[in-house]
Design a protein around this motif. Structure first.
Motif, PDB file in Angstrom:
ATOM      1  N   ASP A  34       0.860  -1.424   0.189  1.00 15.40           N
ATOM      2  CA  ASP A  34       0.086  -0.169   0.071  1.00 15.40           C
ATOM      3  C   ASP A  34       0.696   1.285   0.064  1.00 15.40           C
ATOM      4  O   ASP A  34       0.079   2.336   0.299  1.00 15.40           O
ATOM      5  N   SER A  35       1.998   1.313  -0.476  1.00 12.43           N
ATOM      6  CA  SER A  35       2.941   2.502  -0.495  1.00 12.43           C
ATOM      7  C   SER A  35       2.499   3.180  -1.638  1.00 12.43           C
ATOM      8  O   SER A  35       1.780   2.713  -2.521  1.00 12.43           O
ATOM      9  N   GLU A  36       3.022   4.212  -1.636  1.00 13.32           N
ATOM     10  CA  GLU A  36       2.439   5.312  -2.746  1.00 13.32           C
ATOM     11  C   GLU A  36       3.014   4.606  -4.119  1.00 13.32           C
ATOM     12  O   GLU A  36       2.072   4.668  -4.942  1.00 13.32           O
ATOM     13  N   PHE A  37       3.878   4.236  -4.274  1.00  9.12           N
ATOM     14  CA  PHE A  37       4.428   3.351  -5.570  1.00  9.12           C
ATOM     15  C   PHE A  37       3.406   1.960  -5.758  1.00  9.12           C
ATOM     16  O   PHE A  37       3.008   1.652  -6.732  1.00  9.12           O
ATOM     17  N   GLY A  38       3.173   1.221  -4.486  1.00  8.69           N
ATOM     18  CA  GLY A  38       2.416   0.044  -4.614  1.00  8.69           C
ATOM     19  C   GLY A  38       0.905   0.390  -5.204  1.00  8.69           C
ATOM     20  O   GLY A  38       0.570  -0.262  -5.830  1.00  8.69           O
ATOM     21  N   LYS A  39       0.648   1.807  -4.929  1.00 11.25           N
ATOM     22  CA  LYS A  39      -0.790   2.011  -5.519  1.00 11.25           C
ATOM     23  C   LYS A  39      -0.857   2.213  -6.946  1.00 11.25           C
ATOM     24  O   LYS A  39      -1.772   1.922  -7.673  1.00 11.25           O
ATOM     25  N   VAL A  40       0.311   2.906  -7.375  1.00 12.98           N
ATOM     26  CA  VAL A  40       0.512   3.155  -8.773  1.00 12.98           C
ATOM     27  C   VAL A  40       0.484   1.828  -9.487  1.00 12.98           C
ATOM     28  O   VAL A  40      -0.110   1.258 -10.456  1.00 12.98           O
ATOM     29  N   LEU A  41       1.293   0.747  -8.972  1.00 11.95           N
ATOM     30  CA  LEU A  41       1.463  -0.498  -9.329  1.00 11.95           C
ATOM     31  C   LEU A  41      -0.070  -1.165  -9.539  1.00 11.95           C
ATOM     32  O   LEU A  41      -0.371  -1.810 -10.417  1.00 11.95           O
ATOM     33  N   ARG A  42      -0.689  -1.094  -8.388  1.00 15.76           N
ATOM     34  CA  ARG A  42      -2.035  -1.839  -8.363  1.00 15.76           C
ATOM     35  C   ARG A  42      -3.022  -1.020  -9.433  1.00 15.76           C
ATOM     36  O   ARG A  42      -3.643  -1.885 -10.011  1.00 15.76           O
ATOM     37  N   ASN A  43      -3.124   0.253  -9.362  1.00 19.90           N
ATOM     38  CA  ASN A  43      -3.903   0.923 -10.379  1.00 19.90           C
ATOM     39  C   ASN A  43      -3.456   0.319 -11.859  1.00 19.90           C
ATOM     40  O   ASN A  43      -4.509   0.231 -12.615  1.00 19.90           O
ATOM     41  N   SER A  44      -2.432   0.368 -11.901  1.00 21.36           N
ATOM     42  CA  SER A  44      -1.945  -0.006 -13.545  1.00 21.36           C
ATOM     43  C   SER A  44      -2.263  -1.207 -13.761  1.00 21.36           C
ATOM     44  O   SER A  44      -2.440  -1.660 -14.886  1.00 21.36           O
ATOM     45  N   PHE A  45      -1.919  -2.295 -12.614  1.00 18.01           N
ATOM     46  CA  PHE A  45      -2.296  -3.593 -12.749  1.00 18.01           C
ATOM     47  C   PHE A  45      -3.731  -3.829 -13.479  1.00 18.01           C
ATOM     48  O   PHE A  45      -4.129  -4.490 -14.404  1.00 18.01           O
ATOM     49  N   GLU A  46      -4.562  -3.097 -12.459  1.00 17.35           N
ATOM     50  CA  GLU A  46      -6.173  -3.106 -12.822  1.00 17.35           C
ATOM     51  C   GLU A  46      -6.500  -2.717 -14.409  1.00 17.35           C
ATOM     52  O   GLU A  46      -7.412  -3.206 -15.000  1.00 17.35           O
ATOM     53  N   ALA A  47      -5.736  -1.655 -14.844  1.00 16.08           N
ATOM     54  CA  ALA A  47      -6.097  -0.816 -15.938  1.00 16.08           C
ATOM     55  C   ALA A  47      -5.705  -1.837 -17.103  1.00 16.08           C
ATOM     56  O   ALA A  47      -6.311  -2.000 -18.177  1.00 16.08           O
ATOM     57  N   ILE A  48      -4.649  -2.717 -16.951  1.00 15.18           N
ATOM     58  CA  ILE A  48      -4.330  -3.344 -18.041  1.00 15.18           C
ATOM     59  C   ILE A  48      -4.706  -4.869 -17.884  1.00 15.18           C
ATOM     60  O   ILE A  48      -5.331  -5.295 -18.934  1.00 15.18           O
ATOM     61  N   LEU A  55       5.257  -0.468 -19.142  1.00 20.93           N
ATOM     62  CA  LEU A  55       5.260   0.999 -19.620  1.00 20.93           C
ATOM     63  C   LEU A  55       4.417   1.920 -18.946  1.00 20.93           C
ATOM     64  O   LEU A  55       4.602   2.943 -18.624  1.00 20.93           O
ATOM     65  N   LEU A  56       3.275   1.309 -18.566  1.00 19.04           N
ATOM     66  CA  LEU A  56       2.173   2.141 -17.797  1.00 19.04           C
ATOM     67  C   LEU A  56       2.639   2.718 -16.642  1.00 19.04           C
ATOM     68  O   LEU A  56       2.531   3.896 -16.142  1.00 19.04           O
ATOM     69  N   VAL A  57       3.417   1.755 -15.780  1.00 16.42           N
ATOM     70  CA  VAL A  57       3.658   1.909 -14.686  1.00 16.42           C
ATOM     71  C   VAL A  57       4.769   3.210 -14.604  1.00 16.42           C
ATOM     72  O   VAL A  57       4.571   4.072 -13.722  1.00 16.42           O
ATOM     73  N   ALA A  58       5.587   3.160 -15.436  1.00 18.25           N
ATOM     74  CA  ALA A  58       6.671   4.021 -15.721  1.00 18.25           C
ATOM     75  C   ALA A  58       6.268   5.544 -16.097  1.00 18.25           C
ATOM     76  O   ALA A  58       6.559   6.472 -15.397  1.00 18.25           O
ATOM     77  N   TYR A  59       5.287   5.481 -16.824  1.00 18.41           N
ATOM     78  CA  TYR A  59       4.654   6.597 -17.284  1.00 18.41           C
ATOM     79  C   TYR A  59       3.562   7.226 -16.216  1.00 18.41           C
ATOM     80  O   TYR A  59       3.706   8.516 -15.941  1.00 18.41           O
ATOM     81  N   ARG A  60       2.898   6.426 -15.603  1.00 15.40           N
ATOM     82  CA  ARG A  60       2.295   6.901 -14.336  1.00 15.40           C
ATOM     83  C   ARG A  60       2.895   7.486 -13.136  1.00 15.40           C
ATOM     84  O   ARG A  60       2.829   8.602 -12.562  1.00 15.40           O
ATOM     85  N   TYR A  61       4.092   6.823 -13.186  1.00 15.60           N
ATOM     86  CA  TYR A  61       4.806   7.242 -11.785  1.00 15.60           C
ATOM     87  C   TYR A  61       5.715   8.589 -12.081  1.00 15.60           C
ATOM     88  O   TYR A  61       6.249   9.294 -11.376  1.00 15.60           O
ATOM     89  N   LEU A  62       6.205   8.434 -13.428  1.00 15.69           N
ATOM     90  CA  LEU A  62       7.409   9.394 -13.831  1.00 15.69           C
ATOM     91  C   LEU A  62       6.904  10.603 -14.643  1.00 15.69           C
ATOM     92  O   LEU A  62       7.600  11.558 -15.004  1.00 15.69           O
ATOM     93  N   GLU A  63       5.521  10.515 -14.836  1.00 18.20           N
ATOM     94  CA  GLU A  63       5.146  11.638 -16.114  1.00 18.20           C
ATOM     95  C   GLU A  63       5.522  12.941 -15.534  1.00 18.20           C
ATOM     96  O   GLU A  63       5.200  13.405 -14.533  1.00 18.20           O
TER      97      GLU A  63
END
Ligand SMILES: [Zn+2]
Length: 489
Positions: free
Chosen positions: A409-423, A480-488
């Motif tokens: 549930d860390s900040e990055f963990g949430k980005v990963l989870r959201n990206s996982f669900e989106a893909i 790709l999505l995780v990198a984009y969402r985390y670093l945009e």
């Protein structure tokens, strides 16, 4: 696919935006390049024999460096010298870096380029270990799923992000390690120890597979048990086999040590990072109640001799297994030494010294005096009872690492989870692994937010290992999505 359990589609909390869809369409356009890259990596031999034996891996590192150079990344080698001290015996770590326009977070991809040994005789003739042969949607070869497929997908995700021209903040880098299969002394241990700032990102995704068969979509690995591999040398007294020495025969001592361990070696129970209840809940969200029934009935083929059957309890506790024993010279000679190798896998929170205390206490129960490697405290030393006794057991360390886990549930963990669900459009399942990965060494060195997720396939460390080509695209999109969402930017 028919033997897989159907998964329940969920609508993602953060569905793909128009821009993201466009970015990810690059993966569709370059699908064949991912497979070709994987094929090339499989064809480059990068066998890792065993700890302490040097095998030159220059060729695969040069290929990888060249690929990342051409893709526009800043690459750099970090060399770790082998103990041999021969000038040309060292292992490479490779860093490929993309710096953003402005300061920000650092995201790291990671994968190991080494593979375990293979015996071509055990492989089917038409799918040899270094062939990279594609057959019915599978790419065969040693290291295909463990883990050149994940490496290829991360390399492509990086290349495509760069090609897209999207601006990022902070940095994105990939770290290629040389020796995960022998526990990372020259890679995941060496780098944090000698170049901590180079590899200490805000978050790291290791692209090892986290296959959840019979589920279709992968799991997200958040930790693993700590390997504690010990060698116990039992000392006894030699003699003539016609005049038995029941208590001082070194084999008998080892057998006594083994046979009572299951009941009397008392290892503290700790709460697992993913409990059984949590696992069941996550499974239910992914495949529903009826799927869960199917899942419970899913039993991989069990050999008639296998009396242990499937045992999920191993996931939730520290375990040990005695896997190698060497003793004896002749039928009529009582052995005076016996070497026994044991594989302990510890839960996070259990310190190496605590485990060793448990082993020493167990030896005391058996009446054996044990000597430990110097860096560990020996609780027997405070007991006068053992002071003048000869040593029954000498313990040495083969490999040691503590169990570890990352908070999902860390900040990055949430980005990963959201990206996982989106893909994948299914709900995530966090998994905790009994086996080792470079992630254990990274967490132990103080690096945060280490997650593991990768493509599908089967047969890691076995003959006819393969990667499922159909899984490469989605996981590349995820990276790709995780990198984009985390670093945009
Ligand atoms: Zn691996």
């Amino acid at each position: 696919m028919s033997d897989l359990i159907e998964e329940i589609k969920v609508s993602p909390k953060f569905p793909l935006t128009k821009d993201e869809k466009q970015l990810l369409s690059l993966v569709d356009d370059n699908e064949n390049d991912i497979t070709e890259l994987l094929q090339k990596l499989v064809q480059l031999d990068s066998m890792n024999l065993s700890e302490g034996i040097y095998v030159d891996k220059t060729e695969i590192f040069e290929f990888t460096k060249d690929f990342m150079d051409k893709a526009g990344f800043k690459t750099e080698y970090y060399k770790s010298q082998f103990p041999s001290d021969k000038k040309d015996e060292f292992y490479y770590n490779l860093i490929a870096l993309l710096e953003g326009e402005s300061p920000g977070k650092a995201l790291q991809f990671n994968g190991h380029l080494d593979i375990v040994p293979y015996n071509p005789e055990n492989w089917d003739e038409d799918t040899p270990p270094l062939g990279g042969v594609i057959k019915e949607g599978k790419l065969y070869g040693r290291g295909s799923i463990d883990m050149k497929a994940g490496v290829a997908c991360q390399m492509m995700a990086m290349k495509l992000l760069k090609e897209s021209g999207e601006k990022i903040k902070g940095k994105l880098q990939m770290w290629f390690t040389p020796d995960e299969e022998t526990h990372g002394a020259y890679g995941s241990k060496f780098m944090p120890k000698n170049h901590f700032d180079v590899v200490n990102a805000d978050a790291t995704i290791i692209s090892e597979p986290r296959i959840m068969k019979p589920l279709q979509s992968p799991g997200i690995g958040i930790g693993e048990k700590g390997p504690h591999w010990f060698k116990f040398t039992f000392h006894g007294v030699a003699g003539h086999g016609s005049w038995p020495k029941w208590k001082s025969n070194a084999i008998n001592k080892a057998v006594r040590f083994i046979s009572k361990a299951n009941k009397k070696l008392k290892i503290p129970k700790l709460k697992p990072p993913v409990t059984k209840k949590q696992s069941l809940n996550m499974l239910k969200n992914r495949i529903g109640v009826s799927g869960l029934k199917e899942f419970k009935n899913y039993v991989p083929p069990i050999l008639p001799l296998d009396k242990d059957k499937r045992n999920s309890k191993n996931l939730y506790k520290t375990t040990f297994s005695f896997n190698q024993i060497k003793a004896g010279v002749k039928t009529n000679v009582i052995p005076d030494t016996c070497e026994l190798e044991a594989d302990f896998r510890t839960m996070p929170g259990l310190k190496s010294q605590e485990l060793i205390d448990v082993i020493v206490k167990y030896c005391s129960k058996l009446g054996y005096k044990i000597e430990l490697p110097e860096k560990f405290n020996n609780i027997q030393h405070s007991k006068s009872k053992y002071k003048d006794e000869p040593t029954d057991i000498t313990m040495s360390i083969i490999t040691i690492g503590e169990g570890s886990a990352t908070n999902p549930d860390s900040e990055f963990g949430k980005v990963l989870r959201n990206s996982f669900e989106a893909i994948y459009e299914v709900s995530p399942i966090y998994s905790y692994s009994t086996g080792f990965s470079d992630g254990g060494n990274m967490r132990e060195a103080g690096m945060k937010d280490i997650f593991i997720i990768g493509p599908g396939g089967t047969g890691a460390h076995n003959a006819n290992e393969y990667a499922d080509i159909s899984t490469l695209k989605d996981i590349t999109k995820l990276y790709l999505l995780v990198a984009y969402r985390y670093l945009e930017a």
